[in-house]
Design a protein around this motif. Structure first.
Motif: not given
Length: 450
Positions: A97-108, A236-247
């Motif tokens: 998820l986080i890499d998806w946002l940084n590498d693909y989503t945000f530039p687009e 968004h809510l509780s998509e990935q475990v890394e995200e939950i730890a970040w929150v």
């Protein structure tokens, strides 16, 4: 002068939520009724009547008839969680998820600062989903207000019902793609005044998710939502475990992920949470008690490795659920493909979904999750004439399986599992035919229960 058209074919109607029926110990299929010879009357862009074909033909003898034979007439699909701005990056390889946002989503998403680009992509996206039978979508825009205007304008041109909102995020994103609490409030408020309730447009207050919004921004988002009854709130809510730890790191006083949104008034009827995979018992109880909705995004959950959605567990708790492609983390624009993925995930979770439950999630359930159950996702009189007609024999592989079916669910399930845009014989939006297969024939052969 009243404009009428009568569509004939097979159809299905739900008498109740099949997921709730199963949770109470009843067979899911008992929550639906199959009409082997059905009629759907389109009247000035709305459903004027629904029932037995012979009865409606006799009642409205002046109405032109389109006979689809064994074609299955259904409400258009409702896609309850998408990012139309990610159309161009769908099926990008290999990220969490986080890499998806940084590498693909945000530039687009940066490209949507150009209104012309936003207009092009909005039209492209809606045409792609219409070809797949989706007639209503709930989409995130980008941080740019112009991205929301472009989508609402494209929907207006096509007669579609669309839920959308400006994505708000003031931290943990590139400087060139962030706003502030005040600008997020001001831009969103202007968009609400301009679009909410106009034609078929519904505005959704849209903080991307807790990690990209400061407490100050979530506070103003909660205030904005409270000030504008009838709007929705999507995040968004509780998509990935890394995200939950970040929150947890960002909001150390919160009891759990959902508590962040609770604290700022962002739960309750009209709150729509995408993903909701890794939930605690407390979060499930609050979602249920508050009347919040969750949206299952199975192709996305598989594609970026998020986890297994617990549909049966949430249904037992009485939580309203819908289905979504989650373009472009999701890997398809097709709700048929999404139903197939939902079935696969439910098998892995140990509670396989029945075809009735899959269809509910893609139509009435998704509509209810968006508080639009009286408008879309149904063929009930008075609702919008957003209609699809499925060919249950659209390919040789599907046909050879469907022709062995003993009931409508056995005939429909192969299309759910293997179908694509070729299965869409016709797509109607607001009572106007928008898509048609070039080789559609009025009396295609296929299963009809006698």
């Amino acid at each position: 002068m009243t404009r009428r058209t009568l569509l004939l074919g097979q159809s299905l109607e739900f008498t109740r939520n099949p997921m709730a029926a199963r949770a109470e110990g009843a067979p899911p299929e008992d929550a639906a009724r199959h009409l082997s010879h059905a009629g759907v009357l389109i009247e000035d862009g709305l459903i004027g009547a629904f029932g037995e074909a012979a009865t409606l033909a006799a009642r409205y003898p002046e109405a032109p008839i389109i006979d689809y034979g064994a074609g299955l007439i259904l409400p258009g699909f409702v896609d309850a969680h998408v990012h139309y701005a990610q159309t161009g990056i769908i099926a990008s390889w290999g990220k969490r998820l986080i890499d998806w946002l940084n590498d693909y989503t945000f530039p687009e998403e940066r490209r949507f600062a150009d209104p012309a680009y936003a207009i092009t992509l909005a039209g492209r996206y809606l045409d792609l989903v219409l070809a797949n039978g989706t007639t209503t979508v709930a989409s995130y825009g980008t941080v740019h207000a112009e991205s929301v205007t472009a989508l609402f304008q494209a929907a207006l041109a096509r007669g579609m019902a669309v839920v959308a909102g400006k994505t708000c995020m003031d931290r943990n994103a590139p400087d060139w793609l962030t706003d502030t609490p005040q600008s997020a409030y001001d831009d969103s408020a202007r968009l609400i005044r301009r679009w909410h309730g106009q034609n078929r447009a519904t505005y959704a207050v849209t903080p991307r998710f807790a990690p990209t919004s400061s407490p100050e921004q979530l506070e103003v988002m909660g205030a904005l939502w409270a000030e504008n009854p009838g709007t929705l709130m999507q995040t968004h809510l509780s998509e990935q475990v890394e995200e939950i730890a970040w929150v947890k790191d960002l909001y150390p006083k919160a009891r759990d992920y959902l508590d962040v949104y609770e604290t700022y008034g962002l739960t309750g009827p009209g709150a729509v949470f995408g993903h909701a995979i890794h939930l605690t018992d407390r979060e499930i109880a609050h979602l249920s008690d508050s009347g919040s909705s969750v949206v299952h995004c199975p192709t996305s959950n598989a594609f970026i490795g998020s986890g297994l959605f617990q549909a049966a567990r949430l249904a037992k708790a009485g939580i309203t659920m819908g289905l979504a492609t989650d373009t472009g983390g999701g890997s398809s624009f097709s709700m048929l493909r999404t139903m197939a993925a939902a079935y696969d995930i439910s098998q892995l979770a140990g509670t396989p979904l029945h075809p009735a439950e899959l269809l509910w999630l893609a139509t009435a359930g998704a509509a209810e999750s968006l508080q639009m159950q009286d408008q879309v996702g149904t063929l009930a009189p008075g609702s919008a004439a957003d209609i699809i007609v499925l060919d249950l024999n659209s390919t040789p592989a599907i046909a050879q399986r469907a022709q062995r079916a003993g009931d409508i669910w056995g005939a429909l399930f192969p299309t759910m599992m293997m179908g694509d845009d070729r299965a869409l014989r016709s797509v109607w939006v607001s009572g106007a035919e928008r898509q048609r297969q070039p080789d559609s024939r009025p009396a295609a052969a296929g299963f009809i229960a006698r």
